[in-house]
Motif scaffolding. Structure first.
Motif, PDB file in Angstrom:
ATOM      1  N   ALA A 106     -10.198  20.569  20.180  1.00 14.65           N
ATOM      2  CA  ALA A 106     -10.237  20.416  21.804  1.00 14.65           C
ATOM      3  C   ALA A 106     -10.893  19.227  22.015  1.00 14.65           C
ATOM      4  CB  ALA A 106     -10.739  21.582  22.348  1.00 14.65           C
ATOM      5  N   CYS A 107     -12.054  18.949  21.460  1.00 16.60           N
ATOM      6  CA  CYS A 107     -12.623  17.519  21.917  1.00 16.60           C
ATOM      7  C   CYS A 107     -11.805  16.354  21.541  1.00 16.60           C
ATOM      8  CB  CYS A 107     -14.052  17.576  21.141  1.00 16.60           C
ATOM      9  SG  CYS A 107     -15.216  18.685  21.618  1.00 16.60           S
ATOM     10  N   MET A 108     -11.148  16.386  20.458  1.00 14.64           N
ATOM     11  CA  MET A 108     -10.372  15.343  20.177  1.00 14.64           C
ATOM     12  C   MET A 108      -8.972  15.273  20.929  1.00 14.64           C
ATOM     13  SD  MET A 108      -8.587  14.287  16.460  1.00 14.64           S
ATOM     14  CE  MET A 108      -7.688  12.730  16.057  1.00 14.64           C
ATOM     15  N   LEU A 109      -8.419  16.438  21.327  1.00 16.12           N
ATOM     16  CA  LEU A 109      -7.341  16.154  22.245  1.00 16.12           C
ATOM     17  C   LEU A 109      -7.833  15.715  23.760  1.00 16.12           C
ATOM     18  CD1 LEU A 109      -5.541  19.503  21.463  1.00 16.12           C
ATOM     19  CD2 LEU A 109      -5.037  17.081  20.768  1.00 16.12           C
ATOM     20  N   MET A 110      -9.099  15.946  24.133  1.00 11.66           N
ATOM     21  CA  MET A 110      -9.518  15.350  25.296  1.00 11.66           C
ATOM     22  C   MET A 110      -9.806  13.892  25.254  1.00 11.66           C
ATOM     23  SD  MET A 110     -10.580  16.062  28.525  1.00 11.66           S
ATOM     24  CE  MET A 110     -10.404  17.670  28.549  1.00 11.66           C
ATOM     25  N   SER A 111     -10.394  13.740  23.986  1.00  9.29           N
ATOM     26  CA  SER A 111     -10.632  12.322  23.938  1.00  9.29           C
ATOM     27  C   SER A 111      -9.321  11.422  23.807  1.00  9.29           C
ATOM     28  CB  SER A 111     -11.256  11.862  22.432  1.00  9.29           C
ATOM     29  OG  SER A 111     -11.271  10.598  22.164  1.00  9.29           O
ATOM     30  N   LEU A 112      -8.154  11.956  23.207  1.00  5.86           N
ATOM     31  CA  LEU A 112      -6.990  11.432  23.417  1.00  5.86           C
ATOM     32  C   LEU A 112      -6.473  11.167  24.846  1.00  5.86           C
ATOM     33  CD1 LEU A 112      -5.307  12.441  20.092  1.00  5.86           C
ATOM     34  CD2 LEU A 112      -6.329  10.405  20.616  1.00  5.86           C
ATOM     35  N   THR A 113      -6.546  12.253  25.775  1.00 10.86           N
ATOM     36  CA  THR A 113      -6.180  12.162  26.784  1.00 10.86           C
ATOM     37  C   THR A 113      -7.012  11.233  27.814  1.00 10.86           C
ATOM     38  OG1 THR A 113      -5.561  14.581  26.755  1.00 10.86           O
ATOM     39  CG2 THR A 113      -6.027  13.802  28.893  1.00 10.86           C
ATOM     40  N   LEU A 114      -8.282  10.949  27.552  1.00 10.01           N
ATOM     41  CA  LEU A 114      -9.137  10.209  28.130  1.00 10.01           C
ATOM     42  C   LEU A 114      -8.800   8.664  27.839  1.00 10.01           C
ATOM     43  CD1 LEU A 114     -12.590  11.805  28.085  1.00 10.01           C
ATOM     44  CD2 LEU A 114     -11.049  11.431  30.238  1.00 10.01           C
ATOM     45  N   PHE A 115      -8.496   8.390  26.604  1.00 12.18           N
ATOM     46  CA  PHE A 115      -8.119   7.134  25.965  1.00 12.18           C
ATOM     47  C   PHE A 115      -6.868   6.658  26.880  1.00 12.18           C
ATOM     48  CE2 PHE A 115     -10.557   7.283  21.882  1.00 12.18           C
ATOM     49  CZ  PHE A 115     -11.477   6.179  22.458  1.00 12.18           C
ATOM     50  N   ASP A 116      -5.824   7.677  26.921  1.00  8.23           N
ATOM     51  CA  ASP A 116      -4.611   7.259  27.744  1.00  8.23           C
ATOM     52  C   ASP A 116      -4.979   7.195  29.195  1.00  8.23           C
ATOM     53  OD1 ASP A 116      -2.957   7.191  25.599  1.00  8.23           O
ATOM     54  OD2 ASP A 116      -2.054   9.245  25.873  1.00  8.23           O
ATOM     55  N   ALA A 117      -5.757   7.964  29.770  1.00 11.26           N
ATOM     56  CA  ALA A 117      -6.099   7.705  31.109  1.00 11.26           C
ATOM     57  C   ALA A 117      -6.660   6.347  31.489  1.00 11.26           C
ATOM     58  CB  ALA A 117      -6.991   8.924  31.683  1.00 11.26           C
ATOM     59  N   MET A 118      -7.499   6.139  30.420  1.00  7.96           N
ATOM     60  CA  MET A 118      -8.154   4.699  30.540  1.00  7.96           C
ATOM     61  C   MET A 118      -6.996   3.588  30.614  1.00  7.96           C
ATOM     62  SD  MET A 118     -10.589   2.612  27.959  1.00  7.96           S
ATOM     63  CE  MET A 118      -9.180   2.437  26.647  1.00  7.96           C
ATOM     64  N   GLY A 119      -6.097   3.787  29.795  1.00  6.90           N
ATOM     65  CA  GLY A 119      -4.996   2.881  29.721  1.00  6.90           C
ATOM     66  C   GLY A 119      -4.122   2.736  30.950  1.00  6.90           C
ATOM     67  N   LEU A 120      -4.047   3.645  31.550  1.00  3.44           N
ATOM     68  CA  LEU A 120      -3.298   3.904  32.875  1.00  3.44           C
ATOM     69  C   LEU A 120      -4.005   3.035  33.891  1.00  3.44           C
ATOM     70  CD1 LEU A 120      -2.222   7.506  32.895  1.00  3.44           C
ATOM     71  CD2 LEU A 120      -0.552   5.620  32.705  1.00  3.44           C
ATOM     72  N   ILE A 121      -5.487   3.273  33.725  1.00  2.00           N
ATOM     73  CA  ILE A 121      -5.999   2.632  34.877  1.00  2.00           C
ATOM     74  C   ILE A 121      -6.097   0.898  34.594  1.00  2.00           C
ATOM     75  CG2 ILE A 121      -8.384   2.196  35.683  1.00  2.00           C
ATOM     76  CD1 ILE A 121      -8.933   5.104  35.047  1.00  2.00           C
ATOM     77  N   ILE A 122      -6.113   0.616  33.255  1.00  2.00           N
ATOM     78  CA  ILE A 122      -6.034  -0.774  33.018  1.00  2.00           C
ATOM     79  C   ILE A 122      -4.713  -1.521  33.601  1.00  2.00           C
ATOM     80  CG2 ILE A 122      -5.989  -2.345  31.174  1.00  2.00           C
ATOM     81  CD1 ILE A 122      -8.027  -0.543  29.643  1.00  2.00           C
ATOM     82  N   LYS A 123      -3.679  -0.753  33.141  1.00  2.00           N
ATOM     83  CA  LYS A 123      -2.252  -0.969  33.576  1.00  2.00           C
ATOM     84  C   LYS A 123      -2.301  -0.965  35.147  1.00  2.00           C
ATOM     85  CE  LYS A 123       2.719  -0.266  32.674  1.00  2.00           C
ATOM     86  NZ  LYS A 123       2.843  -1.745  32.233  1.00  2.00           N
ATOM     87  N   HIS A 124      -2.864  -0.248  35.732  1.00  2.00           N
ATOM     88  CA  HIS A 124      -2.767  -0.097  37.189  1.00  2.00           C
ATOM     89  C   HIS A 124      -3.461  -1.429  37.805  1.00  2.00           C
ATOM     90  CE1 HIS A 124      -3.051   1.020  41.266  1.00  2.00           C
ATOM     91  NE2 HIS A 124      -4.566   1.301  41.437  1.00  2.00           N
TER      92      HIS A 124
END
Length: 301
Positions: free
Chosen positions: A17-35
């Motif tokens: 669960a921690c790993m899946l949350m980590s991957l989700t946060l990494f992708d969320a960070m990427g979305l913000i960078i692209k934005h």
């Protein structure tokens, strides 16, 4: 005995669960960078991400009992290696963040998942590991998938696809060199060194490229803070996950980010790069999973 087995299973489930949350946060960070990339330079986004990302790392370090018990030591015996990892991280972030502003979100994110293939290759000269024919075949399958996505010689901007590939190699290098650090060094301290050096390097790079842009609005400031917090927390959740269970238990879930990146890119940027990603993305995942299967079999033997 069944009680112990149940506790071990519960810890593995929590680690997943921690790993899946980590991957989700990494992708969320990427979305913000692209934005934010149309309004801010790549180097300054990297600087903000590292500066704000150090906050979660400092919190976890100060919460670590072992670090306090050993006298709160800040200096590392292998400080040169730690600084080198931070320098490599500067190049990795610069390349990946630049690719997010050029390529579709899912394409840039998917190519970075080739880091598992690079880690296998780097482990031979740096760690002295022996890699057999099966794992080299898995690496080859994964790189065929990368080439399929990049499509050298096509009319698309294939050079831009080399940016996340370079970032994947750099991220893999930081991962492999982390295993060269002394075992008694707290992981948050290693991460703090790398993030701190990366912050200094990205600030210097930003100043060299013309300086920081004024923050355009309060909402942009909130996005910048969230970008750093998401990135910092993602790294720490990944560390927690790998400390709770064996890496082989988590590795099959590491490619969860590929379909997640596709869905997020479609939801937030109306991107659906089916032709770009498939079947290349499947080959990257297949190569990585084949390496994981081989590692688990070797561990079992």
């Amino acid at each position: 005995m069944p009680h112990k087995r149940r506790m071990r299973t519960d810890r593995t489930a929590l680690a997943i669960a921690c790993m899946l949350m980590s991957l989700t946060l990494f992708d969320a960070m990427g979305l913000i960078i692209k934005h934010l990339s149309p309004r801010y330079g790549v180097a300054e986004l990297s600087a903000w991400r590292n500066l704000f990302g150090m906050i979660p790392t400092l919190i976890v370090l100060y919460a670590a009992r072992d670090w306090h018990a050993r006298g709160r030591i800040w200096r590392l015996r292998q400080w040169r290696l730690a600084v080198g990892r931070g320098v490599i991280l500067v190049f990795a972030q610069f390349a990946f963040y630049m690719s997010l502003g050029i390529l579709s979100f899912a394409t840039a994110s998917t190519i970075t998942y080739s880091s598992a293939l690079f880690m296998t290759a780097f482990a031979v000269p740096l760690l002295g590991e022996r890699v057999g024919a099966l794992r080299w075949s898995a690496v080859l399958v994964g790189f065929v998938g990368v080439i399929w996505i990049i499509r050298p010689g096509s009319d698309s901007v294939s050079w831009a696809a080399l940016l996340p590939l370079f970032a994947a190699a750099c991220y893999a290098l930081t991962g492999v060199t982390a295993r060269l650090m002394d075992d008694d060094v707290p992981t948050p301290l290693i991460n703090l060194y790398s993030t701190g050096v990366a912050a200094i390097g990205s600030v210097v790079l930003t100043l060299f490229m013309g300086g920081f842009s004024p923050v355009a609005s309060l909402s942009d400031l909130m996005w910048i803070c969230a970008m750093g917090a998401f990135g910092g927390c993602a790294v720490l959740l990944l560390i927690v996950a790998y400390r709770m269970t064996e890496q082989s238990n988590l590795a099959p879930f590491s490619y969860f980010g590929i379909p997640l990146a596709f869905v997020l890119g479609w939801l937030f940027f109306d991107e659906s790069p089916w032709a770009e990603l498939f079947p290349g993305a499947l080959l990257i995942a297949a190569g990585g999973l084949l390496i994981i299967w081989r590692e688990r079999r070797l561990a079992r033997d």
